[in-house]
Design a protein around this motif. Structure first.
Motif, PDB file in Angstrom:
ATOM      1  N   SER A   1      -7.933  -0.934  -4.221  1.00  0.00           N
ATOM      2  CA  SER A   1      -7.369  -1.495  -2.997  1.00  0.00           C
ATOM      3  C   SER A   1      -7.142  -2.995  -3.081  1.00  0.00           C
ATOM      4  O   SER A   1      -6.337  -3.538  -2.318  1.00  0.00           O
ATOM      5  N   ASN A   2      -7.836  -3.684  -4.005  1.00  0.00           N
ATOM      6  CA  ASN A   2      -7.584  -5.121  -4.141  1.00  0.00           C
ATOM      7  C   ASN A   2      -6.193  -5.411  -4.686  1.00  0.00           C
ATOM      8  O   ASN A   2      -5.756  -6.560  -4.705  1.00  0.00           O
TER       9      ASN A   2
ATOM     10  N   GLU B   1       0.829  -1.206   0.000  1.00  0.00           N
ATOM     11  CA  GLU B   1       0.000   0.000   0.000  1.00  0.00           C
ATOM     12  C   GLU B   1       0.865   1.259   0.000  1.00  0.00           C
ATOM     13  O   GLU B   1       0.493   2.287  -0.579  1.00  0.00           O
ATOM     14  N   HIS B   2       1.995   1.187   0.640  1.00  0.00           N
ATOM     15  CA  HIS B   2       2.901   2.338   0.724  1.00  0.00           C
ATOM     16  C   HIS B   2       4.280   1.932   0.214  1.00  0.00           C
ATOM     17  O   HIS B   2       4.860   0.938   0.666  1.00  0.00           O
ATOM     18  N   ILE B   3       4.793   2.688  -0.738  1.00  0.00           N
ATOM     19  CA  ILE B   3       6.101   2.435  -1.330  1.00  0.00           C
ATOM     20  C   ILE B   3       7.006   3.626  -1.026  1.00  0.00           C
ATOM     21  O   ILE B   3       6.616   4.773  -1.250  1.00  0.00           O
ATOM     22  N   PRO B   4       8.184   3.399  -0.507  1.00  0.00           N
ATOM     23  CA  PRO B   4       9.098   4.525  -0.254  1.00  0.00           C
ATOM     24  C   PRO B   4       9.368   5.330  -1.527  1.00  0.00           C
ATOM     25  O   PRO B   4       9.263   4.807  -2.643  1.00  0.00           O
TER      26      PRO B   4
ATOM     27  N   ASN C   1      -7.958   7.866  -1.893  1.00  0.00           N
ATOM     28  CA  ASN C   1      -8.756   7.501  -0.717  1.00  0.00           C
ATOM     29  C   ASN C   1      -8.312   6.098  -0.315  1.00  0.00           C
ATOM     30  O   ASN C   1      -7.271   5.626  -0.763  1.00  0.00           O
ATOM     31  N   ASN C   2      -9.104   5.423   0.508  1.00  0.00           N
ATOM     32  CA  ASN C   2      -8.730   4.088   0.956  1.00  0.00           C
ATOM     33  C   ASN C   2      -8.900   3.025  -0.123  1.00  0.00           C
ATOM     34  O   ASN C   2      -8.451   1.893   0.056  1.00  0.00           O
ATOM     35  N   CYS C   3      -9.551   3.401  -1.217  1.00  0.00           N
ATOM     36  CA  CYS C   3      -9.915   2.400  -2.224  1.00  0.00           C
ATOM     37  C   CYS C   3      -9.220   2.579  -3.568  1.00  0.00           C
ATOM     38  O   CYS C   3      -9.225   1.641  -4.377  1.00  0.00           O
TER      39      CYS C   3
END
Length: 333
Positions: A52-53, A13-16, A34-36
């Protein structure tokens, strides 16, 4: 019948911000809306919109339940291979992605298998990371691109990696990337529709003609997208070997058809006649279900079109369960 999908992609979900850390551009970063939803960016250039999937296990697991998929094999999105980067930097990014895949597998026991990504521009670092991923993280093997920068998959530089993969019992999933001829294919999504199948054929032919399968007979290799354009051109490939051995048999004296049934291809051909042809060409034991989840060019139905085709239960069990396990583990549990 347990159903295993060997061809699915994931990313954290998070990439440096690798570009800031390493001091040059080209790395993928995410811009979350957003979250999706999020955008994948290369520098400031939009590459692809994802949901998000693509990063979160929960929507992925829900869609698996809806489509009847019991287990997925997770591999990184090929644009994250970073083969073009400095080897030490690709090593660091690979470790980050591999740790994430291992965490997803560990936190969802019985749902996922994991494949590593490796800094393949440096085979020595790749062997080191493969050993870590298999022996410490519990991943089943690794994903590799259809070529590694200027190396095709027969490059002797890669042979120590093949040898170690064979020793470890690690499987290999070959996926097209960085498609050839893109300058001539700017319209109509042609790199994905024309370039990808050609890349997969390049990978298969390189491993056959280069003697990889002959040198490493226990190596378990699966190719994406039904083998790309290789199956329909095997006649031409074999004829080329027969009529010009001076050009084709220089590294391996054995004919290409010898290796039909030696490697696996996934089922992602979107056509019943093509699937039947692959089952006959490669054998019913060498076709495995693969969806390319969660991307729209894939099969997001969980193989419904295959299940409803009238093929016998024995063949379906091979495609969805027995063959995937044989490729992943070298045996059926």
């Amino acid at each position: 019948m347990c159903r295993i999908d060997i061809h699915t992609h994931i990313l954290p979900e998070h990439i440096p911000d690798w570009a800031v850390k390493f001091g040059y551009e080209g790395f993928i970063k995410l811009r979350h809306h957003n979250n999706c939803e999020a955008d994948m960016l290369i520098g400031d250039r939009f590459f692809r919109k994802i949901k998000s999937n693509c990063w979160a296990p929960s929507p992925r697991l829900e869609e698996m339940r809806e489509t009847g998929i019991d287990r997925q094999v997770l591999s990184i999105i090929p644009v994250l291979f970073n083969y073009w980067a400095k080897a030490s930097h690709a090593y660091e990014t690979a470790q980050y992605f591999n740790d994430y895949i291992a965490d997803v597998c560990r936190m969802n026991p019985g749902q996922f298998y994991g494949l590593a990504t490796l800094p393949l521009q440096d085979p020595e670092l790749s062997v080191r990371e493969l050993e870590r991923c298999v022996l410490e993280l519990g991943l089943q093997g690794f994903e590799m691109g259809s070529h590694i920068n200027d190396w095709n998959l027969n490059a002797k530089e890669l042979w120590p990696l093949y040898k170690r993969a064979e020793q470890l019992g690690a499987c290999i999933f070959v996926h097209p990337w960085d498609m050839m001829g893109q300058k001539q294919m700017q319209q109509y999504w042609l790199p994905w529709l024309v370039g990808m199948p050609a890349e997969t054929s390049l990978a298969i032919c390189s491993m056959i003609f280069g003697g990889v399968f002959e040198q490493f007979p226990e190596l378990r290799v699966a190719f994406a997208h039904g083998g790309g354009s290789f199956p329909i051109t095997i006649g031409r490939i074999q004829h080329g070997f027969d009529c010009r051995p001076d050009l084709t048999a220089i590294d391996n004296p054995f004919p290409p058809r010898k290796y039909l049934g030696h490697f696996w291809v996934d089922s992602l051909v979107h056509d019943h006649k093509a699937l039947d042809y692959n089952l006959e060409l490669f054998s019913e034991d060498k076709v495995v279900f693969g969806s390319d989840y969660p991307f729209p060019l894939g099969d997001l139905t969980g193989g419904k079109w295959i299940l409803e085709s009238g093929r016998g239960e024995e063949v379906l069990k091979k495609i969805f369960y027995t063959n995937p396990l044989q490729w992943l583990m070298g045996k059926v549990d």
